[in-house]
Design an enzyme around this catalytic site. Sequence first.
Site, PDB file in Angstrom:
ATOM      1  N   ASP A 196      44.951  41.095  40.987  1.00  0.00           N
ATOM      2  CA  ASP A 196      43.985  42.013  41.577  1.00  0.00           C
ATOM      3  C   ASP A 196      42.705  41.894  40.735  1.00  0.00           C
ATOM      4  O   ASP A 196      42.672  41.249  39.677  1.00  0.00           O
ATOM      5  CB  ASP A 196      44.511  43.451  41.647  1.00  0.00           C
ATOM      6  CG  ASP A 196      43.767  44.240  42.742  1.00  0.00           C
ATOM      7  OD1 ASP A 196      42.731  43.761  43.222  1.00  0.00           O
ATOM      8  OD2 ASP A 196      44.231  45.330  43.097  1.00  0.00           O
TER       9      ASP A 196
HETATM   10  C1  BGC Z   1      41.804  46.069  45.395  1.00  0.00           C
HETATM   11  C2  BGC Z   1      42.517  45.050  46.238  1.00  0.00           C
HETATM   12  C3  BGC Z   1      41.527  44.181  46.965  1.00  0.00           C
HETATM   13  C4  BGC Z   1      40.611  43.541  45.943  1.00  0.00           C
HETATM   14  C5  BGC Z   1      39.592  42.608  46.555  1.00  0.00           C
HETATM   15  C6  BGC Z   1      40.732  45.437  44.514  1.00  0.00           C
HETATM   16  O1  BGC Z   1      39.941  46.371  43.886  1.00  0.00           O
HETATM   17  O2  BGC Z   1      42.744  46.760  44.596  1.00  0.00           O
HETATM   18  O3  BGC Z   1      43.384  45.681  47.138  1.00  0.00           O
HETATM   19  O4  BGC Z   1      42.196  43.224  47.724  1.00  0.00           O
HETATM   20  O5  BGC Z   1      39.921  44.557  45.254  1.00  0.00           O
HETATM   21  O6  BGC Z   1      38.646  43.271  47.277  1.00  0.00           O
END
Ligand code: BGC
Length: 750
Positions: free
Chosen positions: A294
């Site tokens: 993440d």
């Molecule tokens: C979130 C994810 C997301 C990623 C990309 C993160 O802050 O937790 O769910 O896919 O950002 O946007």
Amino acid sequence: MIKQKQMYIITLFVLTLMWILPAFPIINAGVEQDPEIIEKIDSLLTIMSLEEKLGQMTLVSSSFTPTGPVLRDDFKQLVREGKAGGIFNAFGAEYTRQLQQIAVEETRLGIPLLFGLDVIHGYRTIFPIPLAEAATWDPDLIEKASETAAAEAAASGVHWTFAPMVDVTRDPRWGRIAESAGEDPFMNSVFARARVRGFQGDDLNKLNTILATAKHYAAYGAAEGGRDYNTVDISERVLREVYLPPFKAAWDEGVRTFMTAFNEYDGVPATGNRFLLNSILRDEWGFTGFVVTDYTSIPEMVTHGAAVDTAAAAAMALHANVDMDMQAVVYLEKLPGLLKEGRISEKQIDNTVRRILYTKFELGLFDDPYRYSDTGREEETILNQDFLGTALEVAKKAIVLLKNEDQLLPLSDDIEKIAVLGPLADDNFHPLGSWRAAGRREDTVTLIQGLNNYISDKTEIVHIRGVDFRDTSKEGFKEAVELARDSDIAIVAVGEEADMSGEAASRATLILPGVQEEFLKEIYETGTPVVMILMAGRPLQITWANDNIPAIVNAWFLGTQTGNAIAEVLFGHYNPGGKLPVTYPAEVGQVPVYYYHKNTGRPKDPDYRFTSKYIDAPTSPLYPFGYGLSYTTFSYDDLKLDKNVLTPDDTLHISVSVTNAGKFEGDEVVQLYTRTLAASVTRPVKELRDFKRITLAPGETTTVDFFLHPSQLRFYDSGMNYGLESGTIKVLVGTNSIDVLVAEFELELK
Ligand code: BGC
């Protein structure tokens, strides 16, 4: 500037690739890897420099819509230097083509980029938020919705969605409940499968399918106190029985990528957690796809206190077989040093690059890197009528009728004047919910627009907003109250703003924000019958409304077709049949409150003090899991099991007779639960095993059949062995998790 010699090498390489890589065989979703692709990747690896390999392991955001700090804003330069293998938050056929051109034409090897985006509930045609999609209890329809989202995204240059989020969540304070299929592991598993099938289809090489991601691995939904990014501390049994099944289901369906979670599990951040990533995901489950972190979660392991510096964090992640670094660029920066010091090996790097390149081959990017970035196809595909039709169907089916005293709904065509009030009555922004990808507010049908589309000639609609979301001013109350007094019906649309759920949107209270409840009270006091439309990304504590307002329609955030869907329901063109995929608490202090709880030694008894309950809150939630009304009523009879004793090789046939006892055609979600009465470890009081959404004409009776295989009843015993134990099992079938018919059988192991 590219030097001439480099250009020559590129051309030679591309030509060679074209020659050695004929249209490679298409492979089906699943675990099978194509040896021909592996061979091609291996030959590519022989000519890749370390930096080029690390580039493939690096995913950076374009400047579109980042969800966190942009650590590197030079993403184009990284691409140009072959130091980024993927870009996220870049979409649109033209823009992705431009970026792809940099990778293909300006880098030494011309390896195409992978474009990722959070296509969570639609790309441009926005569907209801995932929690609402689950309220349809119609996984086939949600598969179709995901197919639509994939088709639109794929036509706009996107190859990869960071969805489905399959985090079970039992805490509505956690904003990301909006992105999940609710509180139940089975529901989350069913919808995980449906979404993976919808996004990836049966062939990733097709131009209307994209890679899916099971996220956030793992147990992110168990954040203490429902506070986002917070510590998770659950037993391995709960991990395996509640939080992991949807991930396993996604992989069983062939999901190609996993995303790690921000939280720790058992003291180790998920992004470096070898137990989760190596022992379970790779060794037990045999996952062959690639794992992305993440957002900046590798360096965050330093902040967690699990690594002394980012180099140690990068090593931790690599040792846990984490393949792609989202947004932190620490693999690129730290792995060379670690390699020199002998703390990691080049073989580990090769393995991850192999997994990443494999998906690029599957998508056909080596055949034609621009195949997804086609402005003509984009224009034809986006927002087409079929997609809007599917979005309307999902939105209608997601609506949950929470209360309908004296059959106030549906509204008659003869009503002369309707007051439409509240901050969500004429709003085209918030009904799109969080994570709206390329969704645009101007495409949203607002509630007012929807009402106007379906209203009879005899009815007049007058709109006053009257109250804001969070602003506590009551200035608008008076005018709204006067209008309500002067109308036959008041429709009051209240709820949350879109960014009050989703990521980083935990709430300590679950009340209607601002002075919306006071507004509702004043409108109610006019004596004009009130229909409350609730829009929110989570269950809200609407206890006062439930006690007083005669009709309550839960409309979540329904996306592009919001107004049409609600209007169809209000005017009786569609009879609502959605059911809650999550328990609604009567008080926030009851949280966590979920149907799948243990009995305890002293189950709640409102009349006896020394039982498990609060002395200052009701013993029951406001609405139970699986709850939802209809304009008709359904009666259940004749619950039958075809045997009293079930052995491990046999299947239990369960049947129940369901009758539409009212005057409207309607949908009912028939739910099957079981309860294991006694075992070496305690079991929940109910576990959802199956469900069916059926449609019945007035007066019609049908028999609904379920087939229960003993393998569905397995659990982890006191020694953490997964299996069965002999004993009595209750079978509970009904319209929600509380109102059920009950039968029982003996499970006998020989
Ligand atoms: C979130 C994810 C997301 C990623 C990309 C993160 O802050 O937790 O769910 O896919 O950002 O946007």
